[in-house]
Design an enzyme around this catalytic site. Structure first.
Site, short mmCIF file in Angstrom:
data_model
loop_
_atom_site.label_atom_id
_atom_site.label_comp_id
_atom_site.label_asym_id
_atom_site.label_seq_id
_atom_site.Cartn_x
_atom_site.Cartn_y
_atom_site.Cartn_z
N GLU A 213 0.78 -1.22 -0.10
CA GLU A 213 -0.10 0.02 0.03
C GLU A 213 0.94 1.24 0.06
O GLU A 213 0.94 2.05 0.85
CB GLU A 213 -0.94 0.01 1.20
CG GLU A 213 -1.80 -1.36 1.16
CD GLU A 213 -3.05 -1.10 2.08
OE1 GLU A 213 -2.76 -0.62 3.37
OE2 GLU A 213 -4.22 -1.73 1.81
N GLU B 153 -5.33 -8.49 -1.38
CA GLU B 153 -6.06 -8.43 0.26
C GLU B 153 -7.45 -8.01 -0.28
O GLU B 153 -8.00 -7.10 -1.01
CB GLU B 153 -5.43 -7.05 1.00
CG GLU B 153 -4.30 -7.51 1.43
CD GLU B 153 -3.88 -6.30 2.48
OE1 GLU B 153 -4.67 -5.67 3.19
OE2 GLU B 153 -2.73 -5.99 2.48
C1 BG6 Z 1 -4.31 -3.14 4.79
C2 BG6 Z 1 -3.25 -3.53 5.29
O1 BG6 Z 1 -4.44 -1.67 4.69
O2 BG6 Z 1 -5.58 -3.50 5.23
C3 BG6 Z 1 -3.15 -4.56 6.08
O3 BG6 Z 1 -2.32 -3.94 4.08
C4 BG6 Z 1 -4.35 -4.59 7.07
O4 BG6 Z 1 -1.93 -4.57 6.74
C5 BG6 Z 1 -5.64 -4.70 6.25
O5 BG6 Z 1 -4.40 -5.53 8.08
C6 BG6 Z 1 -6.94 -4.51 7.13
O6 BG6 Z 1 -6.97 -3.50 7.95
P1 BG6 Z 1 -7.06 -3.69 9.50
O7 BG6 Z 1 -6.90 -1.90 10.20
O8 BG6 Z 1 -8.54 -4.06 9.74
O9 BG6 Z 1 -6.15 -4.62 9.91
#
Ligand code: BG6
Length: 491
Positions: free
Chosen positions: A191, A387
């Site tokens: 990111e 993701e």
């Molecule tokens: C993304 C990141 O922003 O979202 C991850 O690459 C992160 O590291 C994921 O865990 C979800 O966000 P969060 O804050 O719910 O863990």
């Protein structure tokens, strides 16, 4: 004709060392920025507060480094460091074709600026990759995911210092050489586009006055672009089989109305998101940024040869995270109340057509199809969703089962839209569900924001056995992968 995903589609799950690995003071690992990220109180969940989004300064850093009382859950994560064999066996049981993990830079170079790597750290990942290879699971490896050696913060000021480029390239070359033949899919910076938010965690940036300084932030980003391009060059030279991707936090910006000012606003929002992939895929800064830089008094220092480095070493594929979309409105069309809150809203204005998660993240499967089409139209290189997922509060039943129908529903809807996008003509390499095993949240450092198909018996304070168990979604994902999507696409 039976509908299914293309042969070789890379189904899997994603994690990151800073939230999953733990073992922060074992194996010679150095201290990392993520080790100083304190847990956010549940009442502050929707603000995504904490060190994740607040500019860090030296005083706060010193406090965290010496603090004996506070809660720093990323230090223990989900204990993958000791349980990787069991975790990987569960991924094999689900039929994963790929598993995304990150290497903790301070495990390989504890301070970040050493000339020689830490053998114990290298051995750890050797064992992890061997275990994955044993089951035929392809590793997908991020080099920098929200953690950064502390020594490079205190001694060099993080990524705003050009010297960090050399340290990163040394680290990248070390792991490309060491894991040659074991790993072929790499991502450089997780990111990269939200360095404004994660300036400290992933960039090691300190701002003494507590305010983000855009000029320093963009200079740090420029250094990451150069480091990423040089790492891509090295990856290709060391092993022509290597494929390197960039990684964007993609947030499709919808205009709040069809008022032309709102449409323009959405376009500009989109440009500020796609600037990063424009540079890393096309190999040059897009012209629309000239105006932005001029109007914000930002002058990026290019060293001789930088332009050529970017042009000659673009990425092989584009990866991104997709959780939600956002709604944007031009200030001219805002009420006084909207104007007052707009600056504080990280998640943007609510979309009346969408539901949101317990953490206020709007759920938008169709937006995934939109974004896949848009990115492919723009770049025409393979895409990879690395993701996507739902953070939710899970309930363990008396018999130990976890009925996470909400997660299954989320997964199914997104997978169906992904299929539609492939039918639309998009070239999609794979899909890795975020946090396939429960892990500590990046933004709030909570354990109770669970994404996993595999449950981890640990609470927000780190109490629990850390034992793993299968949720209903585990079996759902297993069947989905086994049929390559056919079981849900043909009903
Ligand atoms: C993304 C990141 O922003 O979202 C991850 O690459 C992160 O590291 C994921 O865990 C979800 O966000 P969060 O804050 O719910 O863990």
């Amino acid at each position: 004709m039976t509908k299914q995903f293309p042969d070789g589609f890379l189904w899997g799950g994603a994690t990151a060392a800073n939230q999953f690995e733990g073992g922060f003071n074992e194996g010679g690992r150095g201290f990392a920025t993520s080790d100083t990220a304190r847990a956010v109180r549940p009442e502050d969940r929707k603000t995504m507060g904490g060190e994740f989004t607040t500019p860090m300064n030296r005083e706060k850093l010193n406090f965290a480094l010496n603090d004996k009382e506070g809660l720093y859950p990323k230090r223990w994560g989900s204990d993958f460091y000791h349980r990787y064999k069991e975790d990987i066996a569960l991924y094999a049981e689900m039929g994963f074709k790929t598993f995304r993990l990150s290497i903790a830079w301070p495990r390989i170079f504890p301070k970040g600026d050493e000339l020689e790597p830490n053998e114990e750290g290298l051995t750890f990942y050797d064992k992890v990759f061997d275990e994955l290879n044993k089951y035929g699971i392809e590793p997908l490896v991020t080099l920098s995911h929200y953690e950064f050696p502390i020594h490079l913060v205190t001694e060099y000021g993080g990524w705003k210092n050009r010297k960090v480029v050399d340290f990163f390239v040394r680290y990248a070359e070390t792991v490309f050489n060491r894991y040659k033949g074991k790993v072929k899919y790499w991502l450089t910076f997780n990111e990269i586009n939200i360095l404004g938010l994660t300036g400290y965690l992933s960039g090691g940036l300190l701002f003494e006055d507590g305010k983000l300084h855009l000029d320093e932030m963009y200079q740090a980003v420029h250094h990451q672009f150069i480091a990423s391009a040089l790492a891509t060059k090295a990856a290709h030279e060391i092993d022509p089989e290597n494929k390197v991707g960039m990684m964007l936090a993609r947030m499709e910006a919808y205009p709040a109305t069809c008022h032309p000012d709102d449409i323009l606003n959405a376009l500009q929002k989109d440009q500020s998101n796609l600037f990063y992939s424009d540079v890393q895929v096309r190999g040059e800064y897009p012209r629309y940024m000239n105006r932005f830089f001029k109007e914000n008094n930002i002058e990026i220092q290019f060293e001789p040869g930088d332009k050529e480095i970017l042009k000659q070493h673009p990425v092989d594929f584009m990866s991104f995270s997709y959780y939600m979309t956002s709604v944007t409105r031009h200030p001219n069309n805002m009420t006084e109340e909207q104007k007052a809150t707009a600056g504080n809203l990280i998640l943007g204005e609510a979309n009346p057509y969408l539901e949101e998660s317990d953490w206020g993240w709007e759920i938008d499967p169709v937006g995934l199809r939109v974004t896949l089409n848009k990115l492919y139209d723009r770049y025409q290189i393979p895409l990879f969703i690395v993701e996507n997922g739902l953070g939710a509060l899970d309930k363990v039943e008396a018999d130990g089962s976890i009925h996470d129908s909400y997660r299954i529903d989320y997964l199914e809807k997104h997978v169906k839209q992904m299929y539609e996008a492939i039918e639309d003509g998009v070239e999609l390499m794979g899909y890795t569900w975020w946090g396939c095993t429960d892990l500590v949240s990046a933004s709030t450092s909570e354990m109770s924001k669970r994404y996993g198909f595999v449950y981890v018996d640990a609470d927000d304070e780190g109490n629990g056995t850390f034992d793993r168990s299968r949720k209903d979604s585990f079996f759902y994902y297993r069947d989905l992968i086994a049929s390559n999507g056919a079981n849900i696409l043909n009903d």
